[in-house]
Motif scaffolding. Structure first.
Motif, PDB file in Angstrom:
ATOM      1  N   TYR A  35       6.310  -3.915   0.190  1.00 21.62           N
ATOM      2  CA  TYR A  35       5.751  -2.789  -0.550  1.00 21.62           C
ATOM      3  C   TYR A  35       4.990  -1.791   0.309  1.00 21.62           C
ATOM      4  O   TYR A  35       4.469  -0.817  -0.189  1.00 21.62           O
ATOM      5  CB  TYR A  35       4.823  -3.309  -1.649  1.00 21.62           C
ATOM      6  CG  TYR A  35       5.482  -4.295  -2.563  1.00 21.62           C
ATOM      7  CD1 TYR A  35       6.564  -3.909  -3.352  1.00 21.62           C
ATOM      8  CD2 TYR A  35       5.055  -5.613  -2.631  1.00 21.62           C
ATOM      9  CE1 TYR A  35       7.193  -4.820  -4.188  1.00 21.62           C
ATOM     10  CE2 TYR A  35       5.678  -6.531  -3.467  1.00 21.62           C
ATOM     11  CZ  TYR A  35       6.743  -6.123  -4.239  1.00 21.62           C
ATOM     12  OH  TYR A  35       7.352  -7.016  -5.062  1.00 21.62           O
ATOM     13  N   GLY A  36       4.884  -2.068   1.600  1.00 21.48           N
ATOM     14  CA  GLY A  36       4.201  -1.134   2.480  1.00 21.48           C
ATOM     15  C   GLY A  36       2.696  -1.318   2.450  1.00 21.48           C
ATOM     16  O   GLY A  36       2.146  -2.151   1.733  1.00 21.48           O
ATOM     17  N   ARG A  41       6.883   3.597  -3.213  1.00 23.63           N
ATOM     18  CA  ARG A  41       7.432   2.446  -2.476  1.00 23.63           C
ATOM     19  C   ARG A  41       8.902   2.218  -2.820  1.00 23.63           C
ATOM     20  O   ARG A  41       9.693   1.794  -1.973  1.00 23.63           O
ATOM     21  CB  ARG A  41       6.621   1.197  -2.807  1.00 23.63           C
ATOM     22  CG  ARG A  41       5.186   1.246  -2.296  1.00 23.63           C
ATOM     23  CD  ARG A  41       4.472  -0.080  -2.468  1.00 23.63           C
ATOM     24  NE  ARG A  41       3.062   0.066  -2.219  1.00 23.63           N
ATOM     25  CZ  ARG A  41       2.125   0.194  -3.165  1.00 23.63           C
ATOM     26  NH1 ARG A  41       2.481   0.152  -4.429  1.00 23.63           N
ATOM     27  NH2 ARG A  41       0.857   0.321  -2.840  1.00 23.63           N
TER      28      ARG A  41
END
Length: 534
Positions: A52-53, A383
């Motif tokens: 998801y970063g 995302r």
């Protein structure tokens, strides 16, 4: 009577030994379980971060804290395991503790293997027969390191004289970065990377080399650094041109102390990052750095005097001249960072931080908490579309983000009308509402990112490094650091080992014609390596 007392005492001592062994096993089991749980939690957080970063700065700090805790728990578990083994070795009834460890990855195939064969027995240990036949073998792999080796390369240039004209012929001397130089390209690359990539000042490098038996003074190392910076300047110019040709840039700056007469002044390092990968761009990423003695508006105007694309940055007023429609080169399009805005709300709604502060903590702001939740919904959408083309990103934003942004703006304006001027949450609300058109820029252009995290990541090295080297020695020293960091960070962004790249470039750059210098750029240098590996 005496025999009975002695037997009772032996039995009591045996029970005591068994009890201590069982307690040691229990403690080792507890430590092992805690370490295993911590390891699994860390892996879960890393996977979430990959999927998801980066969600916030707090998440990055949480990962670092979890890694430190895991170190302590693993060390404690190993100590308790050894204690349990020593305790069970003195008893016959308690089994030794068997620690549950996470599965270890096998050693890389590229590592050289040294095979050591233990001499086989010549006769059977049971009957003494010499008729032994091999059934197989067990291999135990141990990772070992060879201390760094230094060597002197002697380049011999033979001289020949012509028997007819008596002219002397000799091959040219090998290239050195410095006149009458003595340092090879691998040594120079190591010095540069440790100074500008690992933030190890030259005095610490000199001390370490001296302990290894190599006398390289700080002034000698400084000569090599200055010469390498000059030789590599053409590559820096090529990277600069590549970055400033981007459709969109991330911009930011951070403070760097610079030595002045009897004191230090607060200088600044500016960065401009080109990274088109979030919107499916094919141009290679690169980072460009500049240094200045202050933070006046003239510096970004000079850095970007020919640029007319999109600039993602914070709300620093020094950029305002770049956004002026009357600008001679044309106005730069401004896009603000939602992470900056979210951070101000998050500080007023950080429940975990308030719990640590105890009674001194201010009350959690419900308005700030609600704002964070609304902004996080936008981040969830981003995302999912990261890496898609600009057209696909724009289409998804029009369908999903536009309604959320409209609701957020209406909600913020409604809440602001109810708040007093002195309310703590009024400041972040005003920060967004006064610049709302620049915050909403991402809804009209798929190339724009929601955050300016690319620039903040590029400056992280300076934020960490200045704790190690304390200050830059001069204005030219800060500019030299900016130039070398441009090369090293660009190599990292292209997934290239900066040390190997610098060593190869320093070997080849003298024999490379001006029109072929682009072949030495990190993204071009990478292709032959990949083709050779394939």
């Amino acid at each position: 009577m005496i025999l009975a007392e002695r037997a009772a005492r032996v039995a009591a001592e045996t029970r005591l030994v068994d009890a201590r062994a069982e307690a040691a096993n229990a403690q080792a089991d507890l430590s092992s379980t805690e370490a295993l749980i911590a390891h699994l939690k860390l892996e879960i957080e890393k996977l979430r971060r990959e999927l998801y970063g980066s969600r916030s700065e707090r998440k990055a700090r949480l990962l670092e804290q979890m890694e430190l805790q895991l170190e302590d728990l693993e060390a404690a578990a190993t100590e308790d395991e050894l204690t349990a083994e020593q305790a069970t070795a003195r008893t016959q009834t308690v089994q030794s503790f068997q620690r549950k460890r996470p599965s270890r990855k096998p050693f890389s195939e590229h590592l050289p293997r040294e095979r050591i064969v233990i001499a086989a027995p010549t006769s059977c240990s049971c009957c003494g027969s010499a008729r032994l036949s091999k059934l197989g073998e067990d291999v135990t792999e141990t990772l070992e390191v060879i201390p760094r080796q230094w060597k002197v390369v002697q380049t011999v240039r033979e001289k020949f004289s012509c028997r007819e004209c008596e002219k002397i012929t000799q091959p040219p001397a090998p290239f050195h970065v410095t006149p009458r130089g003595f340092a090879g390209p691998n040594l120079l690359a190591m010095i540069l990377f440790e100074k500008f990539g690992q933030h190890q000042p030259l005095n610490r490098q000199s001390e370490r080399y001296r302990r290894e038996g190599i006398d390289l003074s700080v002034s000698t190392l400084a000569d090599q650094v200055g010469a390498c910076t000059t030789v590599l300047q053409p590559l820096h110019a090529l990277i600069e041109a590549h970055v400033l040709a981007a459709e969109r840039l991330h911009g930011d700056d951070t403070t760097v102390p610079i030595l002045a007469k009897g004191k230090t002044v607060t200088g600044h390092i500016w960065t401009y990052v080109r990274d088109d990968r979030p919107f499916g761009g094919t141009a290679p990423p690169a980072a460009l750095y500049y240094a200045s003695r202050d933070r006046r508006q003239e510096h970004p105007e000079r850095h970007l005097r020919g640029y007319t694309g999109i600039l993602q940055a914070d709300a620093y007023s020094g950029y305002n001249g770049l956004y002026d429609p009357s600008r001679a080169q044309g106005a730069i399009t401004s896009a603000l960072c939602w992470a900056h805005a979210r951070r101000q709300f998050f500080e007023l709604a950080d429940i975990a931080a308030n719990a640590r502060r105890g009674r001194q903590a201010p009350a959690i702001s419900p308005v700030a908490l609600q704002a964070v939740r609304r902004i996080d919904a936008l981040f969830d959408i981003e995302r999912a579309i990261n890496g898609l083309s600009a057209e696909e990103r724009l289409r998804a934003r029009q369908e999903q983000s536009v309604p959320l942004v409209a609701e957020l703006e209406a909600w913020l304006r409604d809440e602001r009308c109810r708040l007093s001027r002195s309310a703590s949450v009024a400041k972040p609300i005003d920060y967004m509402l006064r610049r709302w058109d620049r915050f909403a820029r991402f809804l009209d252009d798929g190339r724009v990112c929601l955050t300016n995290n690319a620039a903040e990541r590029a400056l992280r090295g300076f934020a960490l490094g200045r704790k190690s080297w304390l200050f830059a020695g001069s204005d030219r020293g800060a500019a030299r650091a900016a130039a070398m960091t441009t090369l090293i960070m660009t190599a990292k962004l292209n997934d290239i080992d900066p040390l190997a790249w610098l060593a190869d470039v320093l070997t080849r750059i003298a024999d490379t014609r001006q029109n072929r210098l682009p072949e030495l750029l990190p993204w071009e240098w990478k292709m032959p390596i990949l083709q050779a590996a394939a």
